[in-house]
Scaffold this motif. Structure first.
Motif, PDB file in Angstrom:
ATOM      1  N   LEU A  12     -35.765  37.826  42.286  1.00 15.95           N
ATOM      2  CA  LEU A  12     -36.503  36.562  42.343  1.00 15.95           C
ATOM      3  C   LEU A  12     -37.740  36.546  41.457  1.00 15.95           C
ATOM      4  O   LEU A  12     -38.208  35.471  41.095  1.00 15.95           O
ATOM      5  N   GLY A  13     -38.284  37.700  41.128  1.00 13.72           N
ATOM      6  CA  GLY A  13     -39.401  37.709  40.191  1.00 13.72           C
ATOM      7  C   GLY A  13     -40.307  38.914  40.311  1.00 13.72           C
ATOM      8  O   GLY A  13     -40.395  39.559  41.348  1.00 13.72           O
ATOM      9  N   VAL A  14     -41.003  39.190  39.208  1.00 10.40           N
ATOM     10  CA  VAL A  14     -42.007  40.243  39.143  1.00 10.40           C
ATOM     11  C   VAL A  14     -43.345  39.615  39.519  1.00 10.40           C
ATOM     12  O   VAL A  14     -43.743  38.595  38.953  1.00 10.40           O
ATOM     13  N   LEU A  15     -44.043  40.227  40.480  1.00 12.92           N
ATOM     14  CA  LEU A  15     -45.340  39.719  40.927  1.00 12.92           C
ATOM     15  C   LEU A  15     -46.486  40.341  40.139  1.00 12.92           C
ATOM     16  O   LEU A  15     -47.509  39.694  39.915  1.00 12.92           O
ATOM     17  N   SER A  16     -46.323  41.601  39.734  1.00 18.68           N
ATOM     18  CA  SER A  16     -47.336  42.278  38.920  1.00 18.68           C
ATOM     19  C   SER A  16     -46.700  43.507  38.270  1.00 18.68           C
ATOM     20  O   SER A  16     -45.624  43.941  38.663  1.00 18.68           O
ATOM     21  N   GLU A  17     -47.412  44.037  37.249  1.00 19.54           N
ATOM     22  CA  GLU A  17     -46.926  45.237  36.560  1.00 19.54           C
ATOM     23  C   GLU A  17     -48.093  46.167  36.307  1.00 19.54           C
ATOM     24  O   GLU A  17     -49.175  45.727  35.913  1.00 19.54           O
ATOM     25  N   LYS A  18     -47.871  47.458  36.544  1.00 21.03           N
ATOM     26  CA  LYS A  18     -48.894  48.482  36.314  1.00 21.03           C
ATOM     27  C   LYS A  18     -48.700  49.081  34.930  1.00 21.03           C
ATOM     28  O   LYS A  18     -47.621  48.985  34.340  1.00 21.03           O
TER      29      LYS A  18
END
Length: 73
Positions: A12-18
């Motif tokens: 459904l989707g990426v919320l954040s990326e490190k």
């Protein structure tokens, strides 16, 4: 300890990326062959490893959506 089997049935989707490449994602996941549930957790690139997360039933996801809507107006 028994192996936990999972299948990401819908991304459904990426919320954040490190910077490490790990992402916090919202997905629908079937755990051990059960009905797919909403799932928020950290994933390594290519989903080869996962962090701890939160799994929600459809009703719980609806309640979360409602509460966030109330909070953010």
């Amino acid at each position: 300890m028994a192996d936990i089997k999972y299948e990401i049935t819908e991304e459904l989707g990426v919320l954040s990326e490190k910077s490490s490449g790990w992402t916090k994602e919202l997905n629908r996941i079937s755990w051990n062959g059960g009905a797919a549930k909403f799932d928020i957790r950290d994933w390594a690139p290519e989903h080869e490893k996962m962090g701890k997360g939160v799994t929600l039933t459809e009703e719980e996801a609806k309640q979360l959506y409602k509460r966030l809507g109330e909070y953010f107006g």
